[in-house]
Design a protein around this motif. Structure first.
Motif, short mmCIF file in Angstrom:
data_model
loop_
_atom_site.label_atom_id
_atom_site.label_comp_id
_atom_site.label_asym_id
_atom_site.label_seq_id
_atom_site.Cartn_x
_atom_site.Cartn_y
_atom_site.Cartn_z
N LYS A 106 -42.35 25.49 3.38
CA LYS A 106 -43.20 24.30 3.30
C LYS A 106 -42.45 23.15 2.65
CE LYS A 106 -46.86 26.16 5.10
NZ LYS A 106 -47.23 25.74 6.47
N GLY A 107 -42.51 21.98 3.30
CA GLY A 107 -41.87 20.80 2.74
C GLY A 107 -41.31 19.91 3.83
N ASN A 108 -40.76 18.78 3.41
CA ASN A 108 -40.26 17.79 4.36
C ASN A 108 -38.91 17.25 3.92
OD1 ASN A 108 -42.87 17.55 5.95
ND2 ASN A 108 -43.57 17.07 3.88
N ILE A 109 -38.13 16.78 4.90
CA ILE A 109 -36.79 16.25 4.65
C ILE A 109 -36.86 14.72 4.64
CG2 ILE A 109 -34.40 16.20 5.43
CD1 ILE A 109 -35.49 18.99 4.51
N LYS A 110 -36.36 14.15 3.53
CA LYS A 110 -36.43 12.70 3.31
C LYS A 110 -35.04 12.12 3.09
CE LYS A 110 -40.98 12.69 3.17
NZ LYS A 110 -41.76 12.04 4.24
N LYS A 111 -34.89 10.82 3.35
CA LYS A 111 -33.61 10.15 3.13
C LYS A 111 -33.43 9.83 1.65
CE LYS A 111 -30.70 6.47 4.98
NZ LYS A 111 -30.58 5.39 5.97
N PHE A 112 -32.19 9.95 1.18
CA PHE A 112 -31.87 9.53 -0.18
C PHE A 112 -32.19 8.04 -0.34
CE2 PHE A 112 -28.68 13.05 -0.79
CZ PHE A 112 -29.16 13.49 -2.02
N GLU A 113 -32.84 7.70 -1.43
CA GLU A 113 -33.03 6.29 -1.80
C GLU A 113 -32.55 6.16 -3.24
OE1 GLU A 113 -36.98 4.98 -0.93
OE2 GLU A 113 -36.77 5.35 1.22
N LYS A 117 -23.44 6.18 -3.57
CA LYS A 117 -22.86 6.28 -2.23
C LYS A 117 -23.54 7.41 -1.44
CE LYS A 117 -18.43 6.77 0.15
NZ LYS A 117 -16.98 7.04 0.00
N ILE A 118 -23.92 7.07 -0.22
CA ILE A 118 -24.52 8.05 0.70
C ILE A 118 -23.58 8.17 1.90
CG2 ILE A 118 -26.54 8.61 2.10
CD1 ILE A 118 -27.06 8.63 -0.91
N PRO A 119 -23.22 9.38 2.35
CA PRO A 119 -23.77 10.68 1.93
C PRO A 119 -23.32 11.12 0.54
CG PRO A 119 -21.97 11.00 3.48
CD PRO A 119 -22.23 9.52 3.44
N HIS A 120 -24.12 11.99 -0.04
CA HIS A 120 -23.73 12.72 -1.24
C HIS A 120 -22.65 13.70 -0.80
CE1 HIS A 120 -25.00 16.22 -4.12
NE2 HIS A 120 -23.94 15.59 -4.59
N MET A 121 -21.42 13.43 -1.21
CA MET A 121 -20.30 14.24 -0.72
C MET A 121 -19.40 14.65 -1.88
SD MET A 121 -17.32 13.21 2.05
CE MET A 121 -18.50 12.86 3.32
N GLY A 122 -19.15 15.95 -1.98
CA GLY A 122 -18.23 16.44 -2.99
C GLY A 122 -18.87 17.51 -3.86
N PHE A 146 -21.13 19.75 -1.60
CA PHE A 146 -22.22 19.12 -0.82
C PHE A 146 -21.69 18.08 0.16
CE2 PHE A 146 -24.25 20.51 -4.73
CZ PHE A 146 -25.55 20.85 -4.36
N VAL A 147 -22.37 17.95 1.30
CA VAL A 147 -22.20 16.81 2.21
C VAL A 147 -23.55 16.59 2.89
CG1 VAL A 147 -20.95 15.78 4.13
CG2 VAL A 147 -19.81 17.51 2.75
N HIS A 148 -24.31 15.58 2.45
CA HIS A 148 -25.62 15.33 3.09
C HIS A 148 -26.17 13.96 2.71
CE1 HIS A 148 -28.20 16.41 -0.57
NE2 HIS A 148 -26.98 16.67 -0.95
N SER A 149 -27.00 13.42 3.59
CA SER A 149 -27.64 12.12 3.38
C SER A 149 -29.16 12.25 3.22
CB SER A 149 -27.35 11.20 4.57
OG SER A 149 -25.96 11.02 4.74
N TYR A 150 -29.69 13.43 3.44
CA TYR A 150 -31.12 13.70 3.34
C TYR A 150 -31.33 14.89 2.41
CZ TYR A 150 -31.85 10.47 7.20
OH TYR A 150 -31.88 9.33 7.97
N TYR A 151 -32.53 14.98 1.86
CA TYR A 151 -32.81 16.07 0.92
C TYR A 151 -34.24 16.57 1.14
CZ TYR A 151 -35.70 12.89 -1.86
OH TYR A 151 -36.69 12.02 -2.27
N ALA A 152 -34.54 17.73 0.58
CA ALA A 152 -35.85 18.36 0.79
C ALA A 152 -36.82 18.00 -0.33
CB ALA A 152 -35.68 19.87 0.86
N LYS A 153 -38.06 17.69 0.07
CA LYS A 153 -39.18 17.60 -0.87
C LYS A 153 -40.04 18.81 -0.60
CE LYS A 153 -40.72 13.81 -2.47
NZ LYS A 153 -41.43 12.52 -2.71
N LEU A 154 -40.24 19.65 -1.63
CA LEU A 154 -40.87 20.94 -1.40
C LEU A 154 -41.71 21.37 -2.59
CD1 LEU A 154 -38.28 23.80 -1.95
CD2 LEU A 154 -37.91 21.47 -2.73
#
Length: 208
Positions: A106-113, A117-122, A146-154
């Motif tokens: 259960k949950g949704n994927i949202k963009k980093f705000e 720097k996006i993506p979150h890399m390293g 990590f390498v991603h521009s979106y994250y989970a809200k759960l």
């Protein structure tokens, strides 16, 4: 048990060979496959992924892997989603356009705000909140990649570890026999290999 193996799902997105090599480094048996029957007969299933959520879900549905994964979950087969693969386990994502996910957590994927720097890399450290089978033997504050521009809200009940990148970012999640890592364990040195070993051990255990 000779028939014990892990299926790495090939739906056209992700560096599958690096995941396979990481498992093979400690003697695990795994195969890269786009065959639903092989997925359902395997002891454990890896859902990798690099790229955009809508494209990934389109490929997964076209190949029937959404159905195969839900059947595997019902059979209590351990499932591990990696990076985009973890995000696909959730109900939906707002990446590019609103897209339904697999709905296994259960949950949704949202963009980093965030003002970073996006993506979150390293490399970033893990704050272990709630132990699970995947995290056995992994030290709190271990660094992973990590390498991603979106994250989970759960829901908090499904959160096992997070990291901080402007905000708290879910890093390890789980629901019953479904697990996910936002980072790449196959690129994360000793802590990542330990998690893959844990997943292998979980997969080859006899289950009721």
């Amino acid at each position: 048990m000779e028939n014990k193996k892990i299926a790495i799902i090939d739906y056209g997105m992700g560096n599958l060979r690096s995941v396979q090599k990481a498992f093979e480094s400690f003697g695990a048996t795994c195969s890269i496959t786009s065959d639903s029957k092989e997925i359902l007969s395997s002891s454990g299933v890896i859902l990798p992924g690099v790229g955009a959520f809508p494209d990934a879900m389109e490929s997964i549905k076209k190949l029937g892997f959404d159905v195969a994964l839900k059947k595997a979950v019902d059979k209590k087969t351990p499932i591990l989603g990696i990076c985009l693969g973890m995000q696909l386990l959730f109900d939906s994502s707002s990446e590019i356009r609103d897209t339904k996910g697999l709905g296994l957590i259960k949950g949704n994927i949202k963009k980093f705000e965030v003002d970073l720097k996006i993506p979150h890399m390293g490399w970033n450290n893990l704050n272990i909140i709630k132990e699970n089978e995947l995290l056995e033997g992994v030290k709190n504050n271990s660094y992973v990649y990590f390498v991603h521009s979106y994250y989970a809200k759960l829901n908090e009940q499904n959160l096992n570890a997070d990291t901080v990148y402007g905000i708290k970012v879910p890093a390890v999640v789980s629901s019953s026999n479904v697990f996910g890592t936002q980072f790449h364990p196959e690129k994360s040195g000793e802590p990542g290999i330990q998690m893959l070993k844990n997943f292998w051990n979980l997969s080859v255990e006899e289950r009721d």
